[in-house]
Design a protein around this motif. Structure first.
Motif, PDB file in Angstrom:
ATOM      1  N   ILE A 142     -24.600   2.659 -18.213  1.00  0.00           N
ATOM      2  CA  ILE A 142     -23.686   1.988 -17.299  1.00  0.00           C
ATOM      3  C   ILE A 142     -24.441   1.744 -15.999  1.00  0.00           C
ATOM      4  O   ILE A 142     -25.008   2.672 -15.427  1.00  0.00           O
ATOM      5  CB  ILE A 142     -22.447   2.862 -17.053  1.00  0.00           C
ATOM      6  CG1 ILE A 142     -21.720   3.107 -18.377  1.00  0.00           C
ATOM      7  CG2 ILE A 142     -21.525   2.222 -16.041  1.00  0.00           C
ATOM      8  CD1 ILE A 142     -20.617   4.133 -18.269  1.00  0.00           C
ATOM      9  N   PRO A 143     -24.499   0.492 -15.511  1.00  0.00           N
ATOM     10  CA  PRO A 143     -25.291   0.210 -14.312  1.00  0.00           C
ATOM     11  C   PRO A 143     -24.822   0.980 -13.078  1.00  0.00           C
ATOM     12  O   PRO A 143     -25.627   1.548 -12.362  1.00  0.00           O
ATOM     13  CB  PRO A 143     -25.149  -1.288 -14.102  1.00  0.00           C
ATOM     14  CG  PRO A 143     -24.288  -1.803 -15.182  1.00  0.00           C
ATOM     15  CD  PRO A 143     -23.865  -0.686 -16.052  1.00  0.00           C
ATOM     16  N   VAL A 144     -23.537   0.990 -12.835  1.00  0.00           N
ATOM     17  CA  VAL A 144     -22.977   1.738 -11.705  1.00  0.00           C
ATOM     18  C   VAL A 144     -21.813   2.551 -12.243  1.00  0.00           C
ATOM     19  O   VAL A 144     -20.901   2.017 -12.862  1.00  0.00           O
ATOM     20  CB  VAL A 144     -22.490   0.803 -10.578  1.00  0.00           C
ATOM     21  CG1 VAL A 144     -21.833   1.604  -9.472  1.00  0.00           C
ATOM     22  CG2 VAL A 144     -23.636  -0.014 -10.024  1.00  0.00           C
ATOM     23  N   ASP A 145     -21.873   3.848 -12.032  1.00  0.00           N
ATOM     24  CA  ASP A 145     -20.826   4.732 -12.516  1.00  0.00           C
ATOM     25  C   ASP A 145     -20.213   5.454 -11.323  1.00  0.00           C
ATOM     26  O   ASP A 145     -20.931   5.972 -10.470  1.00  0.00           O
ATOM     27  CB  ASP A 145     -21.411   5.745 -13.505  1.00  0.00           C
ATOM     28  CG  ASP A 145     -20.338   6.512 -14.233  1.00  0.00           C
ATOM     29  OD1 ASP A 145     -19.174   6.071 -14.226  1.00  0.00           O
ATOM     30  OD2 ASP A 145     -20.659   7.562 -14.819  1.00  0.00           O
ATOM     31  N   VAL A 146     -18.904   5.454 -11.253  1.00  0.00           N
ATOM     32  CA  VAL A 146     -18.186   6.123 -10.170  1.00  0.00           C
ATOM     33  C   VAL A 146     -17.354   7.235 -10.784  1.00  0.00           C
ATOM     34  O   VAL A 146     -16.560   6.991 -11.689  1.00  0.00           O
ATOM     35  CB  VAL A 146     -17.281   5.144  -9.395  1.00  0.00           C
ATOM     36  CG1 VAL A 146     -16.505   5.865  -8.322  1.00  0.00           C
ATOM     37  CG2 VAL A 146     -18.107   4.030  -8.790  1.00  0.00           C
ATOM     38  N   ARG A 147     -17.555   8.434 -10.297  1.00  0.00           N
ATOM     39  CA  ARG A 147     -16.816   9.596 -10.784  1.00  0.00           C
ATOM     40  C   ARG A 147     -15.957  10.141  -9.646  1.00  0.00           C
ATOM     41  O   ARG A 147     -16.461  10.419  -8.570  1.00  0.00           O
ATOM     42  CB  ARG A 147     -17.775  10.676 -11.251  1.00  0.00           C
ATOM     43  CG  ARG A 147     -18.667  10.216 -12.355  1.00  0.00           C
ATOM     44  CD  ARG A 147     -19.673  11.276 -12.726  1.00  0.00           C
ATOM     45  NE  ARG A 147     -20.667  10.673 -13.590  1.00  0.00           N
ATOM     46  CZ  ARG A 147     -21.953  10.877 -13.468  1.00  0.00           C
ATOM     47  NH1 ARG A 147     -22.412  11.671 -12.536  1.00  0.00           N
ATOM     48  NH2 ARG A 147     -22.794  10.293 -14.284  1.00  0.00           N
TER      49      ARG A 147
END
Length: 191
Positions: A142-147
């Motif tokens: 995933i290019p940008v992952d936000v958790r």
């Protein structure tokens, strides 16, 4: 410098009492929104119970107001020239596309609500939002992952120059940590 798991555990146990008042207030407000009355059993059956749905309705209204429209990402123009306008316009489109991708991957992973809605829920219920943004340069990731993390499990540490580090309590095996953060380099092997 933190080098051993014991150091992280020590930081969490030392930070726990510091943040205990925050955690009590957050849990109290969450119970208020969910209409949980822990004192009802102590009052006995001869007392009438009145429960208002006002806190829950107010919470839902605030979340909807904050997440109804998609966020606008605008960079102010310093000069009114065409090159700067094109550059900043492409950056704005990149950020908006990234947010759409994050929402797409969140729904694919069954995390439920879009990012903006989840952040609005957290901000309204806990008073602040803790998220981690990971940018992956590797293919097939995933290019940008936000958790998003539960604020009860987040312990910011402050130093003389401001925020020095943030410790996040999660349940993971050492193998999961190594897979998630391969650049850290764990010192032991798995069988």
């Amino acid at each position: 410098m933190i080098t051993q798991p014991q150091d992280v555990y020590k930081m969490i146990t030392e930070a726990g009492p510091t943040w205990s008042n925050r955690n009590v207030q957050i849990l109290r407000f969450r119970d208020l929104v969910r209409q949980v009355d822990h004192n009802q059993r102590l009052k006995g059956e001869k007392y009438h119970k009145f429960e208002s749905n006002e806190p829950g309705s107010f919470f839902s209204t605030m979340v909807q107001l904050l997440s109804r429209n998609s966020a606008r990402h605008r960079i102010p123009l310093e000069d009114d020239n065409e090159d700067e306008r094109k550059l900043k316009g492409s950056i704005e489109r990149l950020v908006e596309g990234t947010f759409r991708d994050v929402d797409f991957y969140r729904t694919r992973r069954m995390e439920g609500t879009p990012l903006q809605h989840a952040m609005a829920q957290m901000a309204c219920s806990d008073g602040w939002v803790c998220l981690e943004v990971v940018v992956n340069r590797e293919k097939n990731k995933i290019p940008v992952d936000v958790r998003l993390y539960d604020t009860l499990d987040v312990f910011p540490m402050w130093g003389p120059d401001g925020l020095s580090c943030v410790v996040i309590r999660t349940n993971r095996t050492p193998m999961q940590v190594e897979m998630e953060y391969p650049h850290v380099g764990m010192s032991h092997k798995y069988s």
